[in-house]
Design a protein around this motif. Sequence first.
Motif, mmCIF file in Angstrom:
data_model
loop_
_atom_site.group_PDB
_atom_site.id
_atom_site.type_symbol
_atom_site.label_atom_id
_atom_site.label_comp_id
_atom_site.label_asym_id
_atom_site.label_seq_id
_atom_site.Cartn_x
_atom_site.Cartn_y
_atom_site.Cartn_z
ATOM 1 N N PRO A 1 6.171 -0.714 -12.920
ATOM 2 C CA PRO A 1 6.191 0.490 -12.074
ATOM 3 C C PRO A 1 6.496 0.174 -10.610
ATOM 4 C CG PRO A 1 4.361 0.597 -13.610
ATOM 5 C CD PRO A 1 4.959 -0.768 -13.747
ATOM 6 N N LEU A 2 5.923 -0.893 -10.069
ATOM 7 C CA LEU A 2 6.185 -1.231 -8.669
ATOM 8 C C LEU A 2 7.630 -1.681 -8.453
ATOM 9 C CD1 LEU A 2 2.867 -2.920 -7.535
ATOM 10 C CD2 LEU A 2 3.847 -0.781 -6.697
ATOM 11 N N ASP B 1 5.726 -7.852 -5.927
ATOM 12 C CA ASP B 1 4.452 -7.170 -5.710
ATOM 13 C C ASP B 1 3.422 -7.577 -6.766
ATOM 14 O OD1 ASP B 1 5.482 -5.761 -3.539
ATOM 15 O OD2 ASP B 1 6.121 -4.084 -4.786
ATOM 16 N N GLU B 2 3.880 -7.695 -8.015
ATOM 17 C CA GLU B 2 2.961 -8.038 -9.097
ATOM 18 C C GLU B 2 2.332 -9.412 -8.885
ATOM 19 O OE1 GLU B 2 6.062 -6.880 -9.445
ATOM 20 O OE2 GLU B 2 5.617 -4.889 -10.230
ATOM 21 N N LEU B 3 3.103 -10.352 -8.370
ATOM 22 C CA LEU B 3 2.579 -11.687 -8.086
ATOM 23 C C LEU B 3 1.573 -11.621 -6.947
ATOM 24 C CD1 LEU B 3 2.548 -14.781 -8.388
ATOM 25 C CD2 LEU B 3 4.523 -14.846 -6.855
ATOM 26 N N LEU B 4 1.902 -10.887 -5.889
ATOM 27 C CA LEU B 4 0.981 -10.754 -4.760
ATOM 28 C C LEU B 4 -0.344 -10.152 -5.209
ATOM 29 C CD1 LEU B 4 3.439 -9.482 -2.008
ATOM 30 C CD2 LEU B 4 2.497 -11.776 -2.250
ATOM 31 N N LYS C 1 0.836 -1.208 0.000
ATOM 32 C CA LYS C 1 0.000 0.000 0.000
ATOM 33 C C LYS C 1 0.865 1.250 0.000
ATOM 34 C CE LYS C 1 -3.906 -2.164 2.301
ATOM 35 N NZ LYS C 1 -4.712 -2.256 3.515
ATOM 36 N N GLU C 2 1.938 1.234 0.776
ATOM 37 C CA GLU C 2 2.853 2.373 0.807
ATOM 38 C C GLU C 2 3.547 2.556 -0.536
ATOM 39 O OE1 GLU C 2 4.328 2.526 5.442
ATOM 40 O OE2 GLU C 2 4.983 0.832 4.195
ATOM 41 N N GLU D 1 0.201 -8.948 2.666
ATOM 42 C CA GLU D 1 1.355 -9.167 3.522
ATOM 43 C C GLU D 1 0.975 -9.816 4.845
ATOM 44 O OE1 GLU D 1 2.467 -5.112 3.232
ATOM 45 O OE2 GLU D 1 3.909 -5.500 1.642
ATOM 46 N N GLU D 2 -0.317 -9.833 5.153
ATOM 47 C CA GLU D 2 -0.778 -10.452 6.401
ATOM 48 C C GLU D 2 -1.097 -11.942 6.233
ATOM 49 O OE1 GLU D 2 -2.391 -7.531 5.199
ATOM 50 O OE2 GLU D 2 -1.002 -6.310 6.362
#
Length: 133
Positions: A35-36, A104-107, A6-7, A114-115
């Motif tokens: 981008p991430l 990040d893209e996979l998540l 999110k950050e 992340e939780e």
Amino acid sequence: MTTSIKERLALLKEFGSDVTRIQQCLLVNRHTVTPLQAVRMWLDYSDSLCAAWLQLPVEDKELVGILLKHLPNTKMMSASPPTWQAKLVDAGDGSGDAILELPDELLMQLEWSEEDILEVSVKDSSISVIRKA
């Protein structure tokens, strides 16, 4: 500095023009990043100098030199089903433990956060990661 997805998304929105320049500089040098990934690279660089988001250098050549040292160590492999490759990173606490950083893209694609609690298994040279319900 550890940042949540999110950050990083907020930084992408705030520094979109920087991220675009990072991507363009790398593309000219035959590297592509999302981008991430660009956000994470610049955060890693800024953090290495004990700073938050640093201003990008004026010269593209200097920027590229910095970026090449912070290229992401994950990538999507062309396979069916899609397979992701990632490196284990030393936990840095002297324990010998390692951290598996998922892109990040996979998540986002898997709708994991992340939780989430994950089950990791190792067989031969492959690691499987499954989200526990």
